[in-house]
Write an enzyme that holds these catalytic residues in place. Sequence first.
Site, PDB file in Angstrom:
ATOM      1  N   LYS A  13       8.212-119.485 -49.350  1.00  0.00           N
ATOM      2  CA  LYS A  13       7.571-118.581 -50.302  1.00  0.00           C
ATOM      3  C   LYS A  13       6.108-118.314 -49.955  1.00  0.00           C
ATOM      4  O   LYS A  13       5.633-117.188 -50.074  1.00  0.00           O
ATOM      5  CB  LYS A  13       7.695-119.210 -51.696  1.00  0.00           C
ATOM      6  CG  LYS A  13       7.068-118.457 -52.826  1.00  0.00           C
ATOM      7  CD  LYS A  13       7.588-118.988 -54.154  1.00  0.00           C
ATOM      8  CE  LYS A  13       7.093-120.379 -54.482  1.00  0.00           C
ATOM      9  NZ  LYS A  13       5.771-120.420 -55.119  1.00  0.00           N
ATOM     10  N   ARG A  89       7.297-119.930 -64.929  1.00  0.00           N
ATOM     11  CA  ARG A  89       7.951-121.154 -64.477  1.00  0.00           C
ATOM     12  C   ARG A  89       9.094-121.538 -65.425  1.00  0.00           C
ATOM     13  O   ARG A  89       9.958-122.330 -65.059  1.00  0.00           O
ATOM     14  CB  ARG A  89       6.913-122.279 -64.432  1.00  0.00           C
ATOM     15  CG  ARG A  89       7.320-123.493 -63.621  1.00  0.00           C
ATOM     16  CD  ARG A  89       6.228-124.544 -63.631  1.00  0.00           C
ATOM     17  NE  ARG A  89       5.080-124.150 -62.836  1.00  0.00           N
ATOM     18  CZ  ARG A  89       5.006-124.284 -61.516  1.00  0.00           C
ATOM     19  NH1 ARG A  89       5.997-124.806 -60.856  1.00  0.00           N
ATOM     20  NH2 ARG A  89       3.931-123.899 -60.871  1.00  0.00           N
ATOM     21  N   ARG A 128       9.338-132.784 -41.996  1.00  0.00           N
ATOM     22  CA  ARG A 128       8.002-132.286 -41.645  1.00  0.00           C
ATOM     23  C   ARG A 128       7.070-133.410 -41.193  1.00  0.00           C
ATOM     24  O   ARG A 128       6.976-134.453 -41.822  1.00  0.00           O
ATOM     25  CB  ARG A 128       7.418-131.578 -42.876  1.00  0.00           C
ATOM     26  CG  ARG A 128       6.147-130.813 -42.622  1.00  0.00           C
ATOM     27  CD  ARG A 128       5.982-129.693 -43.621  1.00  0.00           C
ATOM     28  NE  ARG A 128       5.892-130.162 -45.003  1.00  0.00           N
ATOM     29  CZ  ARG A 128       5.930-129.348 -46.061  1.00  0.00           C
ATOM     30  NH1 ARG A 128       6.071-128.053 -45.899  1.00  0.00           N
ATOM     31  NH2 ARG A 128       5.852-129.836 -47.279  1.00  0.00           N
ATOM     32  N   ARG A 161       3.444-136.360 -44.912  1.00  0.00           N
ATOM     33  CA  ARG A 161       2.760-136.327 -46.213  1.00  0.00           C
ATOM     34  C   ARG A 161       3.491-137.229 -47.193  1.00  0.00           C
ATOM     35  O   ARG A 161       4.708-137.331 -47.158  1.00  0.00           O
ATOM     36  CB  ARG A 161       2.765-134.898 -46.774  1.00  0.00           C
ATOM     37  CG  ARG A 161       1.586-134.093 -46.330  1.00  0.00           C
ATOM     38  CD  ARG A 161       1.499-132.808 -47.157  1.00  0.00           C
ATOM     39  NE  ARG A 161       0.977-131.736 -46.349  1.00  0.00           N
ATOM     40  CZ  ARG A 161       1.511-130.528 -46.232  1.00  0.00           C
ATOM     41  NH1 ARG A 161       2.602-130.226 -46.909  1.00  0.00           N
ATOM     42  NH2 ARG A 161       0.979-129.627 -45.474  1.00  0.00           N
ATOM     43  N   ARG A 172      11.166-132.487 -57.612  1.00  0.00           N
ATOM     44  CA  ARG A 172      10.700-131.097 -57.615  1.00  0.00           C
ATOM     45  C   ARG A 172      11.870-130.116 -57.649  1.00  0.00           C
ATOM     46  O   ARG A 172      11.807-129.097 -58.337  1.00  0.00           O
ATOM     47  CB  ARG A 172       9.819-130.843 -56.383  1.00  0.00           C
ATOM     48  CG  ARG A 172       8.472-131.584 -56.473  1.00  0.00           C
ATOM     49  CD  ARG A 172       7.917-131.922 -55.111  1.00  0.00           C
ATOM     50  NE  ARG A 172       7.318-130.762 -54.460  1.00  0.00           N
ATOM     51  CZ  ARG A 172       7.081-130.689 -53.149  1.00  0.00           C
ATOM     52  NH1 ARG A 172       7.422-131.686 -52.361  1.00  0.00           N
ATOM     53  NH2 ARG A 172       6.522-129.621 -52.639  1.00  0.00           N
TER      54      ARG A 172
END
Length: 216
Positions: A13, A89, A128, A161, A172
């Site tokens: 996004k 949201r 990642r 991270r 999430r």
Amino acid sequence: MNIFIMGAPGSGKGTVSSRIKDKYNLNHISTGDIFRKNLSENTPLGIQAKEYMESGRLVPDELTNAMVSDYLKSLPDAKNGYLLDGYPRTLAQAKAFEALTDGSDQAVDLVLSMDVPKEVLTKRITGRRICKGCGEIYNVYYKAPANEGVCDICGQELSQRKDDNEDSLKVRLDEYAANTEPVIGYYDDKDMVAHINADQSMEDIWSFIQKTIDEK
Ligand SMILES: [Zn+2]
């Protein structure tokens, strides 16, 4: 043209938003930016929001909606339209924003939904790795370095991270499924959503999005 862009973490996004903003000269707005602006300028809405935040309560939807609406009106080139990122949201925010903007030039015209299968999102996020030296981003599934854990460019160590683990991601994604997917369903019923297959190359995603916006 006024656009909402929706997508789970790892959907791409952010990349797409900056391309849309640049090509169509839209005001790219995130609710985070709006909150920061109201708080730092001590606006009446910002002062109210601060009271909620300092007492650990959620800022009510009405307050968030009013801040978003004020912000849109305050933009110098509001006539170009907006790209709203991270808002609405929840279904309550969507309905309140609609009541606030219906029939005005702030009403939303198009909802872009970046659709990616959960397994792909999981690989994108948990795979990642970031170089501590030069900031280059790798992915152990899609873009692995030649030597495990070492940056191809500068030779420094790669790190992950803290939030890029499966447990944090699940929280999430569950939040997204519970709150934001109903918003997409709401606009689906109004036939306003362009579903983007975001599990393909960025160039393919980008040409589909441009076609969608240009035909709107
Ligand atoms: Zn590096």
